[in-house]
Design a protein around this motif. Structure first.
Motif, PDB file in Angstrom:
ATOM      1  N   ALA A   2      10.027  25.700   3.460  1.00  0.00           N
ATOM      2  CA  ALA A   2       9.088  24.574   3.564  1.00  0.00           C
ATOM      3  C   ALA A   2       8.969  23.864   2.225  1.00  0.00           C
ATOM      4  O   ALA A   2       8.972  22.622   2.157  1.00  0.00           O
ATOM      5  N   ASP A   3       8.888  24.629   1.135  1.00  0.00           N
ATOM      6  CA  ASP A   3       8.778  24.021  -0.200  1.00  0.00           C
ATOM      7  C   ASP A   3      10.036  23.239  -0.554  1.00  0.00           C
ATOM      8  O   ASP A   3       9.962  22.186  -1.203  1.00  0.00           O
ATOM      9  N   GLN A   4      11.187  23.740  -0.127  1.00  0.00           N
ATOM     10  CA  GLN A   4      12.445  23.045  -0.420  1.00  0.00           C
ATOM     11  C   GLN A   4      12.504  21.699   0.302  1.00  0.00           C
ATOM     12  O   GLN A   4      12.925  20.685  -0.274  1.00  0.00           O
ATOM     13  N   ILE A   5      12.055  21.666   1.565  1.00  0.00           N
ATOM     14  CA  ILE A   5      12.047  20.405   2.316  1.00  0.00           C
ATOM     15  C   ILE A   5      11.018  19.442   1.724  1.00  0.00           C
ATOM     16  O   ILE A   5      11.275  18.231   1.600  1.00  0.00           O
ATOM     17  N   ARG A   6       9.860  19.958   1.337  1.00  0.00           N
ATOM     18  CA  ARG A   6       8.826  19.095   0.750  1.00  0.00           C
ATOM     19  C   ARG A   6       9.253  18.539  -0.596  1.00  0.00           C
ATOM     20  O   ARG A   6       8.822  17.450  -0.989  1.00  0.00           O
ATOM     21  N   ALA A   7      10.084  19.298  -1.323  1.00  0.00           N
ATOM     22  CA  ALA A   7      10.604  18.771  -2.591  1.00  0.00           C
ATOM     23  C   ALA A   7      11.583  17.630  -2.337  1.00  0.00           C
ATOM     24  O   ALA A   7      11.697  16.698  -3.139  1.00  0.00           O
ATOM     25  N   GLN A   8      12.300  17.706  -1.207  1.00  0.00           N
ATOM     26  CA  GLN A   8      13.247  16.646  -0.859  1.00  0.00           C
ATOM     27  C   GLN A   8      12.522  15.390  -0.376  1.00  0.00           C
ATOM     28  O   GLN A   8      12.773  14.280  -0.851  1.00  0.00           O
ATOM     29  N   TYR A   9      11.613  15.563   0.603  1.00  0.00           N
ATOM     30  CA  TYR A   9      10.922  14.417   1.202  1.00  0.00           C
ATOM     31  C   TYR A   9       9.472  14.384   0.746  1.00  0.00           C
ATOM     32  O   TYR A   9       8.700  15.304   1.031  1.00  0.00           O
ATOM     33  N   GLU A  49       2.841  17.689  10.069  1.00  0.00           N
ATOM     34  CA  GLU A  49       1.894  18.344   9.157  1.00  0.00           C
ATOM     35  C   GLU A  49       2.606  19.346   8.252  1.00  0.00           C
ATOM     36  O   GLU A  49       2.275  19.464   7.065  1.00  0.00           O
ATOM     37  N   LEU A  50       3.591  20.062   8.794  1.00  0.00           N
ATOM     38  CA  LEU A  50       4.338  21.027   7.988  1.00  0.00           C
ATOM     39  C   LEU A  50       5.235  20.325   6.978  1.00  0.00           C
ATOM     40  O   LEU A  50       5.434  20.812   5.865  1.00  0.00           O
ATOM     41  N   TRP A  51       5.803  19.201   7.348  1.00  0.00           N
ATOM     42  CA  TRP A  51       6.579  18.418   6.389  1.00  0.00           C
ATOM     43  C   TRP A  51       5.691  17.941   5.230  1.00  0.00           C
ATOM     44  O   TRP A  51       6.097  17.962   4.081  1.00  0.00           O
ATOM     45  N   LEU A  52       4.492  17.500   5.565  1.00  0.00           N
ATOM     46  CA  LEU A  52       3.581  16.944   4.555  1.00  0.00           C
ATOM     47  C   LEU A  52       3.014  18.006   3.622  1.00  0.00           C
ATOM     48  O   LEU A  52       2.880  17.784   2.416  1.00  0.00           O
ATOM     49  N   GLY A  53       2.655  19.163   4.171  1.00  0.00           N
ATOM     50  CA  GLY A  53       1.939  20.144   3.374  1.00  0.00           C
ATOM     51  C   GLY A  53       0.558  19.619   3.011  1.00  0.00           C
ATOM     52  O   GLY A  53      -0.163  19.081   3.851  1.00  0.00           O
ATOM     53  N   GLU A  54       0.178  19.753   1.736  1.00  0.00           N
ATOM     54  CA  GLU A  54      -1.141  19.314   1.279  1.00  0.00           C
ATOM     55  C   GLU A  54      -1.143  17.867   0.793  1.00  0.00           C
ATOM     56  O   GLU A  54      -2.153  17.385   0.288  1.00  0.00           O
ATOM     57  N   ARG A  55      -0.020  17.188   0.918  1.00  0.00           N
ATOM     58  CA  ARG A  55       0.071  15.821   0.399  1.00  0.00           C
ATOM     59  C   ARG A  55      -0.448  14.810   1.418  1.00  0.00           C
ATOM     60  O   ARG A  55      -0.667  15.138   2.583  1.00  0.00           O
ATOM     61  N   ASP A  56      -0.630  13.571   0.973  1.00  0.00           N
ATOM     62  CA  ASP A  56      -1.118  12.537   1.891  1.00  0.00           C
ATOM     63  C   ASP A  56      -0.321  11.247   1.782  1.00  0.00           C
ATOM     64  O   ASP A  56      -0.810  10.182   2.123  1.00  0.00           O
ATOM     65  N   SER A  57       0.934  11.343   1.311  1.00  0.00           N
ATOM     66  CA  SER A  57       1.776  10.154   1.203  1.00  0.00           C
ATOM     67  C   SER A  57       2.396   9.871   2.566  1.00  0.00           C
ATOM     68  O   SER A  57       3.561  10.168   2.833  1.00  0.00           O
ATOM     69  N   ALA A  64       0.868  -1.196   0.000  1.00  0.00           N
ATOM     70  CA  ALA A  64       0.000   0.000   0.000  1.00  0.00           C
ATOM     71  C   ALA A  64       0.896   1.236   0.000  1.00  0.00           C
ATOM     72  O   ALA A  64       1.152   1.836   1.044  1.00  0.00           O
ATOM     73  N   LEU A  65       1.380   1.617  -1.173  1.00  0.00           N
ATOM     74  CA  LEU A  65       2.395   2.660  -1.278  1.00  0.00           C
ATOM     75  C   LEU A  65       1.826   4.032  -1.612  1.00  0.00           C
ATOM     76  O   LEU A  65       2.568   5.012  -1.668  1.00  0.00           O
ATOM     77  N   HIS A  66       0.536   4.115  -1.849  1.00  0.00           N
ATOM     78  CA  HIS A  66      -0.059   5.389  -2.249  1.00  0.00           C
ATOM     79  C   HIS A  66      -1.156   5.783  -1.264  1.00  0.00           C
ATOM     80  O   HIS A  66      -1.896   4.944  -0.766  1.00  0.00           O
ATOM     81  N   GLY A  67      -1.240   7.093  -1.028  1.00  0.00           N
ATOM     82  CA  GLY A  67      -2.296   7.586  -0.155  1.00  0.00           C
ATOM     83  C   GLY A  67      -2.001   7.327   1.303  1.00  0.00           C
ATOM     84  O   GLY A  67      -1.037   6.643   1.652  1.00  0.00           O
ATOM     85  N   PRO A  68      -2.814   7.836   2.213  1.00  0.00           N
ATOM     86  CA  PRO A  68      -2.573   7.626   3.641  1.00  0.00           C
ATOM     87  C   PRO A  68      -2.832   6.177   4.046  1.00  0.00           C
ATOM     88  O   PRO A  68      -3.787   5.550   3.584  1.00  0.00           O
ATOM     89  N   VAL A  69      -1.968   5.665   4.915  1.00  0.00           N
ATOM     90  CA  VAL A  69      -2.086   4.296   5.420  1.00  0.00           C
ATOM     91  C   VAL A  69      -1.903   4.341   6.932  1.00  0.00           C
ATOM     92  O   VAL A  69      -0.981   4.978   7.436  1.00  0.00           O
ATOM     93  N   CYS A  70      -2.798   3.673   7.649  1.00  0.00           N
ATOM     94  CA  CYS A  70      -2.709   3.579   9.103  1.00  0.00           C
ATOM     95  C   CYS A  70      -2.585   2.112   9.481  1.00  0.00           C
ATOM     96  O   CYS A  70      -3.451   1.299   9.143  1.00  0.00           O
ATOM     97  N   VAL A  71      -1.507   1.762  10.160  1.00  0.00           N
ATOM     98  CA  VAL A  71      -1.269   0.380  10.582  1.00  0.00           C
ATOM     99  C   VAL A  71      -1.450   0.305  12.095  1.00  0.00           C
ATOM    100  O   VAL A  71      -0.690   0.911  12.851  1.00  0.00           O
ATOM    101  N   LEU A  72      -2.489  -0.407  12.524  1.00  0.00           N
ATOM    102  CA  LEU A  72      -2.710  -0.646  13.952  1.00  0.00           C
ATOM    103  C   LEU A  72      -2.065  -1.983  14.269  1.00  0.00           C
ATOM    104  O   LEU A  72      -2.559  -3.033  13.841  1.00  0.00           O
ATOM    105  N   ALA A  73      -0.954  -1.943  14.981  1.00  0.00           N
ATOM    106  CA  ALA A  73      -0.117  -3.135  15.132  1.00  0.00           C
ATOM    107  C   ALA A  73       0.034  -3.503  16.595  1.00  0.00           C
ATOM    108  O   ALA A  73       0.611  -2.739  17.375  1.00  0.00           O
ATOM    109  N   GLY A  74      -0.490  -4.666  16.978  1.00  0.00           N
ATOM    110  CA  GLY A  74      -0.344  -5.152  18.337  1.00  0.00           C
ATOM    111  C   GLY A  74       1.080  -5.577  18.631  1.00  0.00           C
ATOM    112  O   GLY A  74       1.908  -5.732  17.728  1.00  0.00           O
ATOM    113  N   ALA A  75       1.373  -5.766  19.905  1.00  0.00           N
ATOM    114  CA  ALA A  75       2.713  -6.169  20.327  1.00  0.00           C
ATOM    115  C   ALA A  75       3.094  -7.504  19.691  1.00  0.00           C
ATOM    116  O   ALA A  75       2.302  -8.447  19.696  1.00  0.00           O
TER     117      ALA A  75
END
Length: 731
Positions: free
Chosen positions: A223-230, A250-258, A34-45
């Motif tokens: 912020a745009d320079q860091i977002r272009a990197q990551y 949230e600032l690292w992400l900007g408007e993206r959801d990866s 699942a490499l695209h879009g937001p992903v939430c993994v709820l992982a037990g011990a």
């Protein structure tokens, strides 16, 4: 000891992207692909969360979907970040940045400081307690050592929750914090502390995050320079993020959801530092299009250990408990947990040391045993007891392995031998790599037999012995390896803080044991006043103590020993009692009324494509009605049967008895109570409807996807009148 070091130390790098996915279970594979879009993994011990997310990154890199330099993986400790880098390297995904929040922010701040602020960046202080003492002196407030520590913790909490000094008192009251001094005094000390830092031109670790957030908010070009990197982000232990860390993310992400986040609300044990599971639990609300994957297959612990862990959480209360994951052990049955009561704490320590001595003598490696306690103050008693029993030990949270003086000296000696070994008489008669290492380290104090007793001499020997063992494993994996190759491997491990295993029983607090595991775990001091700790007053604090014990239980792979003492010192009044958290779980105790919590089963929930920023609509519920008389049902038991209790039943009694016998066999083989397989009501519903196929069976309340996958074939065979031996679908 981590899962990484417990497996093969030097595995072969997968030869393709598809090979990266081999060996993953269905849910782990879903995470990895699942490499695209937001992903939430709820992982037990123990469910392999680090395995899942490192394979996710590696698969994306190896498949050409993710560029290594565009990925930023963040976690909470240098050890965890180092382990992640080590695993990614083993999977052929070197070049990916895996860092703590502070480390990633510090690099960005150092790089952009001249452009954003100008001049030299202030010096970063490692410890703030002396600055707090100086601030107290400026305010003419006397603080003892304990108060200094407590006030420092309050300042740290204020900063990670983005609370300024003037707002401390109302913010602390709203959060239900019990201030160590009058809140007005704390606010005054906090303000004075900030003044002292400005005067001396220094910043602390929380400032690193605050300043990075400020730069990204004020300078859109940076912020745009860091977002272009990551462009792709992975956050481990997401239940532990503070409001400040969430804002930075949230600032690292900007408007993206990866974004891929991984966590377990039931392992939230750092709320006193400002951590909150709300960001994890609200992820689907903020990202309605997210894919949610639940990992509940526990590969670490036996069914007996898992049963105790599940039992602890079954009695929990609060929001985190509503989203608990019910673990399902994938291991063979093991011994039942052992519960022991002692007259006093020294007797408890001696009893643990005596049993540990027996285990070590029977062949259990000392490195596979841990003693876990609630507070660091409990450590000294166990250090003395283990020393008296001639059992080597190491303190968790002490100096990092590669920073130890003897390890640094050994590294210099090995590097010199690799470069000038032809002129070293020590190496004249040795040819293989392990022999070369033993010869070099013999000059640093390593001997074939450990020194007697414990203490600093034994600890130095254990460090060198760990390097000798690492060399043997390295040579076994790479027979053609040279001493220079081993030195390069040690350099890689030092950079990643991926330490080899040191032979010694681990002594650790429950907080510092998070993320680790051992074959044998001794949970000591599990008594009222210590677990939960005396100062845990509110319901939220009590529940965090329960989660802390849960973390301790789930550190054990096979053997678990739980003990408590009736008094603190010999001859003291035996007024203590075992922890309330063990009620109903230890033999002879009465259960506390529990409840069934939501969200327990594993599986995959896919988000709604294209949805962003608005909560998904709640599906309308159709009233449940009795299939005999048509009355609306409200009782959960009646809803499960789909009929009123007093309406006639058409249950096949013979089928019901066969199902009960089968359930008893399943419960015995898995080491869990019968109701964990299916409740009586669910068995009655199955016997009444006698389903012909999986679709009909899945409609019965109490038969979720997990149980359908695990037990469906057996149940359908029994309903069809077949013996399980005749069923070709039985797994």
């Amino acid at each position: 000891m981590t899962a990484a070091t417990h497996s093969t130390l030097f595995p072969q790098v997968p030869d393709s992207a598809d090979a990266v996915l081999e060996g993953l279970d269905p849910e782990q594979r879903e995470v990895a692909t699942a490499l695209h879009g937001p992903v939430c993994v709820l992982a037990g011990a123990g469910t392999g969360k680090t395995r899942a997310i490192t394979h996710r990154i590696a698969y994306g890199v190896r498949a050409g979907i993710l560029h290594p330099s565009s990925v930023l993986a963040v976690t909470f400790t240098n050890r965890a970040a180092g382990e992640m880098r080590g695993r990614l390297r083993q999977l052929g995904a070197g070049g990916v940045q895996a860092r703590t929040f502070h480390s990633a922010a510090l690099r960005q701040l150092q790089y952009f400081w001249p452009k954003a602020i100008g001049g030299a960046m202030p010096r970063l202080v490692d410890r703030k307690i002396q600055l707090v003492a100086d601030a107290a002196a400026a305010c003419r407030i006397r603080l003892d050592r304990g108060e200094l520590r407590d006030v420092t913790a309050e300042i740290e909490w204020s900063k990670v929750t983005q609370t300024v000094p003037a707002d401390y008192a109302p913010a602390a009251a709203k959060a239900g914090r019990e201030s160590p001094r009058d809140p007005a005094e704390i606010a005054q000390l906090y303000a004075a502390y900030e003044d002292v830092k400005r005067e001396r031109s220094v910043i602390d670790f929380e400032d690193v995050l605050l300043l990075t957030v400020a730069v990204l908010q004020d300078r859109h070009d940076i912020a745009d320079q860091i977002r272009a990197q990551y462009q792709h982000f992975v956050v481990d232990e997401y239940q532990d993020v503070s409001p400040l860390q969430q804002r930075l993310l949230e600032l690292w992400l900007g408007e993206r959801d990866s974004l891929c986040v991984v966590g377990d609300a039931s392992q939230t044990i750092y709320s006193f530092t400002g951590a909150t599971p709300d960001h994890l639990l609200d992820f689907r609300t903020r990202h309605p299009g997210a894919t949610v994957v639940k990992l509940v297959r526990d590969y670490r612990s036996t069914p007996q250990v898992v049963h105790l862990a599940n039992g602890l959480l079954a009695q929990a209360r609060g929001r985190a408990a509503d989203h608990r994951l019910e673990l399902v052990s994938q291991r063979a049955a093991g011994p039942e947990p052992v519960y022991a009561e002692y007259t006093d704490e020294p007797a408890e320590a001696e009893g643990a040391a005596r049993r540990i001595r027996e285990l070590v003598d029977s062949g259990v490696p000392a490195s596979e045993i841990a003693v876990l306690f609630r507070t660091n103050a409990q450590s000294e008693t166990y250090e003395q007891a283990l020393a008296d029993a001639a059992v080597p030990y190491q303190l968790r949270g002490a100096e990092r392995f590669f920073d130890r003086p003897e390890v640094r000296k050994a590294g210099i000696a090995l590097r010199g031998a690799a470069r000038f070994g032809g002129n070293d008489s020590l190496l004249d008669d040795v040819v293989d790599l392990p022999s070369q290492v033993r010869a070099v380290l013999s000059g640093e104090g390593w001997t074939t037999q450990p020194p007697a007793g414990s203490g600093a001499v034994r600890e130095r020997w254990e460090s060198l012995a760990a390097l000798v063992n690492l060399a043997q494993d390295f040579a076994a994996a790479r027979p053609a390896a040279t001493l220079a190759d081993l030195v390069a491997e040690l350099d890689e491990r030092a950079n990643a803080q991926h330490a080899p295993t040191v032979q010694g029983v681990t002594l650790a607090s429950l907080h510092s044991a998070k993320g680790l595991e051992w074959d044998v775990v001794f949970l000591v001091g599990v008594a009222e006043g210590m677990m939960p700790i005396t100062y845990a007053k509110t319901d939220e604090q009590i529940e965090e103590e329960r989660r802390l014990l849960y973390v301790g239980v789930t550190r054990a792979r096979e053997y678990l020993h739980v003990s408590w003492a009736l008094s603190r010192s010999p001859g003291g009044r035996p007024s203590r009692r075992p922890s309330r958290f063990l009620d109903g779980l230890r033999p002879g105790s009465t259960a506390t009324a529990g409840r069934t919590a939501a969200g327990g089963a594993g599986g995959i929930e896919r988000g709604i494509p294209g949805t962003r920023g608005s909560a998904p609509k709640r599906a309308q519920r159709v009233p449940a009605r009795c299939r005999v008389c048509g009355r609306t049902l409200t009782d959960p038991g009646e809803m499960k049967l789909m009929r009123c209790d007093d309406c006639p039943s058409d249950m096949n009694e013979g089928l019901y008895e066969r199902l009960r016998e089968w359930r008893a066999d399943q419960a015995r083989s898995s080491g869990q109570p019968a109701f964990c397989v299916f409740t009586d009501r669910t068995l009655m519903a199955i016997a009444e409807s006698a389903p012909d196929d999986e679709r009909e069976l899945a409609r019965i309340p109490g038969v979720g996807m997990r149980k359908l996958t695990r037990y469906g074939a057996d149940v359908l065979a029994i309903c069809a009148g077949q013996s399980l031996a005749e069923s070709t679908d039985h797994d």
